[in-house]
Motif scaffolding. Structure first.
Motif, PDB file in Angstrom:
ATOM      1  N   ALA A 164      36.056  48.490 -10.675  1.00 35.01           N
ATOM      2  CA  ALA A 164      37.164  47.229 -10.445  1.00 35.01           C
ATOM      3  C   ALA A 164      38.406  47.415  -9.317  1.00 35.01           C
ATOM      4  O   ALA A 164      38.697  46.645  -8.633  1.00 35.01           O
ATOM      5  CB  ALA A 164      37.705  47.045 -11.667  1.00 35.01           C
ATOM      6  N   LEU A 167      37.702  46.768  -5.887  1.00 34.06           N
ATOM      7  CA  LEU A 167      37.487  45.422  -5.414  1.00 34.06           C
ATOM      8  C   LEU A 167      39.075  44.851  -5.554  1.00 34.06           C
ATOM      9  O   LEU A 167      38.960  43.399  -5.668  1.00 34.06           O
ATOM     10  CB  LEU A 167      36.617  44.794  -6.115  1.00 34.06           C
ATOM     11  CG  LEU A 167      35.137  45.379  -6.016  1.00 34.06           C
ATOM     12  CD1 LEU A 167      34.148  44.609  -7.115  1.00 34.06           C
ATOM     13  CD2 LEU A 167      34.528  45.076  -4.462  1.00 34.06           C
ATOM     14  N   ALA A 168      39.870  45.402  -5.874  1.00 34.89           N
ATOM     15  CA  ALA A 168      41.128  44.815  -6.262  1.00 34.89           C
ATOM     16  C   ALA A 168      41.514  44.109  -5.223  1.00 34.89           C
ATOM     17  O   ALA A 168      42.324  42.964  -5.405  1.00 34.89           O
ATOM     18  CB  ALA A 168      42.327  45.960  -6.521  1.00 34.89           C
ATOM     19  N   TYR A 170      39.947  42.071  -3.210  1.00 29.15           N
ATOM     20  CA  TYR A 170      38.879  41.119  -2.870  1.00 29.15           C
ATOM     21  C   TYR A 170      38.466  40.172  -3.976  1.00 29.15           C
ATOM     22  O   TYR A 170      37.411  40.400  -4.543  1.00 29.15           O
ATOM     23  CB  TYR A 170      37.689  41.899  -2.393  1.00 29.15           C
ATOM     24  CG  TYR A 170      37.861  42.956  -1.232  1.00 29.15           C
ATOM     25  CD1 TYR A 170      38.114  42.558   0.187  1.00 29.15           C
ATOM     26  CD2 TYR A 170      38.305  44.254  -1.493  1.00 29.15           C
ATOM     27  CE1 TYR A 170      38.470  43.405   1.028  1.00 29.15           C
ATOM     28  CE2 TYR A 170      38.641  45.352  -0.529  1.00 29.15           C
ATOM     29  CZ  TYR A 170      38.668  44.814   0.697  1.00 29.15           C
ATOM     30  OH  TYR A 170      38.949  45.630   1.673  1.00 29.15           O
ATOM     31  N   ALA A 174      35.124  40.323  -6.081  1.00 29.15           N
ATOM     32  CA  ALA A 174      35.176  40.932  -7.512  1.00 29.15           C
ATOM     33  C   ALA A 174      34.736  40.014  -8.693  1.00 29.15           C
ATOM     34  O   ALA A 174      34.254  40.176  -9.628  1.00 29.15           O
ATOM     35  CB  ALA A 174      36.723  41.399  -7.938  1.00 29.15           C
ATOM     36  N   GLU A 175      35.036  38.690  -8.414  1.00 30.83           N
ATOM     37  CA  GLU A 175      34.524  37.748  -9.619  1.00 30.83           C
ATOM     38  C   GLU A 175      33.157  37.334  -9.535  1.00 30.83           C
ATOM     39  O   GLU A 175      32.403  37.195 -10.212  1.00 30.83           O
ATOM     40  CB  GLU A 175      35.313  36.022  -9.286  1.00 30.83           C
ATOM     41  CG  GLU A 175      35.002  35.064 -10.375  1.00 30.83           C
ATOM     42  CD  GLU A 175      35.673  33.853  -9.898  1.00 30.83           C
ATOM     43  OE1 GLU A 175      35.190  32.858 -10.577  1.00 30.83           O
ATOM     44  OE2 GLU A 175      36.541  33.829  -9.381  1.00 30.83           O
ATOM     45  N   ALA A 178      31.453  40.669 -10.780  1.00 31.26           N
ATOM     46  CA  ALA A 178      31.804  40.621 -12.454  1.00 31.26           C
ATOM     47  C   ALA A 178      30.679  39.729 -13.044  1.00 31.26           C
ATOM     48  O   ALA A 178      29.860  40.054 -14.158  1.00 31.26           O
ATOM     49  CB  ALA A 178      32.970  40.026 -12.796  1.00 31.26           C
TER      50      ALA A 178
END
Length: 206
Positions: A164, A167-168, A170, A174-175, A178
């Motif tokens: 995670a 991808l902080a 982006y 990230a969504e 996930a």
């Protein structure tokens, strides 16, 4: 005892499952069959011809020569045909690599013609109907290439998933990741296939 063509193909497919396409050689196959390598060339002029015959046998096992029924729902038929194709490629180790680059043979022409007719009956020109079939075929091959590569490299890539923290910056990426990280492979295959079928439907609606 005379070496039979079907026996060579069947043994070669079993050997493929054991050693993969990079480990498959005519020398190793001849050893498995208990013959000298030149004996194979009575049936196959070179290794490429053997691989093509193996790919065809893999498709026959999966029922890929089945023609579409006139009047069938085009979307349902093509979707199920694509799923059957994927299962065929997954049925053998490196099945997608084995199949890649092959071309339809006369025994398969009836199936291609029937699927082309199904799309032409909806309003596509023959060339566009073939383009649609080629696009879906290459989607399936590409998908399975990735699936089989991931399976082969699973041990080497252990622990390489994106964290995670990586991808902080982006949030959209990230969504999306996930949602996809633990997705069902069959459902994801069908999702991508649906996008292609939606494109065909949009072309038909024009």
């Amino acid at each position: 005892m005379k070496l039979q063509r079907d026996e060579v193909i069947r043994t070669a497919l079993d050997l493929l499952d054991e050693v993969g396409i990079d480990g498959l050689s005519t020398r190793r196959l001849a050893e498995r069959l208990g013959v000298q390598s030149p004996a194979l060339y009575w049936h196959f002029r070179n290794k490429r011809a053997l691989l093509d015959a193996m790919a065809k046998a893999m498709m026959v096992e999966a029922g890929m020569e089945r023609p579409a029924e006139p009047g069938a729902d085009w979307r349902s038929w093509i979707a199920e045909d694509a799923r059957r194709f994927r299962r065929a490629l997954l049925s053998r180790r490196d099945g997608a690599r084995l199949h890649a680059g092959t071309r339809p043979e006369p025994a398969e022409f009836a199936a291609v013609e029937s699927e082309t007719a199904l799309l032409c009956a909806q309003g596509l020109a023959p060339a566009d109907a073939l383009r649609a079939q080629i696009a879906i075929s290459r989607y399936v091959v590409g998908w399975v290439l990735e699936e089989q590569a991931d399976a082969a490299d699973a041990g080497a890539r252990e622990g390489e998933r994106m964290a995670a923290a990586d991808l902080a910056g982006y949030p959209l990426f990230a969504e999306g990741m996930a949602a996809l990280r633990d997705a069902d492979p069959d459902a994801e295959f069908d999702h991508g296939l649906g996008l292609l079928l939606d494109g065909i439907a949009a072309r038909l609606a024009r």
